[in-house]
Enzyme design. Structure first.
Site, mmCIF file in Angstrom:
data_model
loop_
_atom_site.group_PDB
_atom_site.id
_atom_site.type_symbol
_atom_site.label_atom_id
_atom_site.label_comp_id
_atom_site.label_asym_id
_atom_site.label_seq_id
_atom_site.Cartn_x
_atom_site.Cartn_y
_atom_site.Cartn_z
ATOM 1 C CE1 TYR A 1 2.833 10.325 -3.111
ATOM 2 C CE2 TYR A 1 2.494 9.915 -5.089
ATOM 3 C CZ TYR A 1 1.585 10.429 -3.802
ATOM 4 O OH TYR A 1 0.706 10.792 -3.813
ATOM 5 C CB SER B 1 -1.996 7.577 -4.478
ATOM 6 O OG SER B 1 -1.204 8.156 -5.874
#
Length: 250
Positions: A159, A146
């Site tokens: 995350y 990501s």
């Protein structure tokens, strides 16, 4: 075989988290380019429908239920792909979760789930397939990180930490595979259409994500990046690809 690169031949590609989003889009794209795809996820109804869709379009696909947090299950998944197709050329470590919340919300169960899926899931994929790839003398790991692997934002600390870990693991694996037989690619999407945001339980984080996702890439854009890396000649190792919506600040 179509695509932006030149593939040596059709490959056997095992994809985790293949029931929706980037995983499903990648399965469609790679199958359309002539690769044989083996799909894994927990939602077998979706896997069955996607497999039927790919076969109906002239592609080759099969599936098996998969929980990436269970190493024995991941090992069985990779073994099933090898037994069906005779080899495993590419593993796409795509399964992931994104339950955002501020740290002081103390959602420890969500932190544990994030680590189990996003970090252990990738390690399990590597551990399950690396011996096979070593024995074959070739292979390719594609792990989905990501833009959160490069920056941290409020509510996303855990995350982002998990995606920093995927980046570190991928780089470590790349350095350990310098004989050139096994390629390693990290694909880091910016905001992309997916079901990840559906798992955000914290109300404030869920509301903030609505505006963040106002402009999002289609999952097919990330599938295209993966297809590009897979299609390169054996001597070309595409290490990192970051894909963001045009004009995005993150």
């Amino acid at each position: 075989m179509t695509g932006t690169g030149t593939a040596d031949a059709a490959k056997v590609v095992a994809i985790t988290g293949a029931s929706s989003g980037i995983g499903a889009a990648t399965a469609r794209r790679l199958a359309a380019e002539g690769h044989r795809v083996f799909l894994g996820a927990r939602r077998t109804d979706r896997l069955d429908a996607l497999t039927r869709e790919i076969i109906a379009a002239g592609g080759s696909a099969a599936f098996r239920r998969l929980d990436v947090t269970d190493f024995a299950d991941v090992n069985a998944f990779v073994s099933a792909a090898r037994e069906r197709y005779g080899r495993v050329d590419v593993v796409v470590n795509n399964a992931g979760v994104m339950p955002l919340s501020p740290l002081d919300a103390l959602r420890v169960d969500e932190w544990d789930r994030t680590i189990d899926v996003n970090v252990r899931g990738v390690l399990h994929g590597i551990a399950a397939a690396l011996p096979t790839m070593r024995a074959q003398g070739s292979g390719h790991f594609v792990s989905i990180a990501s833009v959160g692997a490069y920056e941290v934002s409020p509510t996303a600390a855990v995350y982002c930490a998990s995606k920093f870990a995927v980046r570190a693991i991928s780089e470590g694996l790349r350095q350990e595979c310098r004989d050139g037989s096994i390629r390693v690619t990290l694909v880091s999407p910016g905001v992309t259409e997916s079901e990840l945001a559906d798992g955000i339980g914290d109300p404030a984080a869920r509301e903030a994500m609505k505006s963040y996702r106002a402009v999002a890439l289609p999952a097919s854009a990330i599938a295209g990046a993966i297809a590009y890396a897979v299609a390169q000649p054996a001597q070309v190792d595409v290490n990192e690809i970051v894909v963001r919506p045009a004009g995005s600040a993150q």
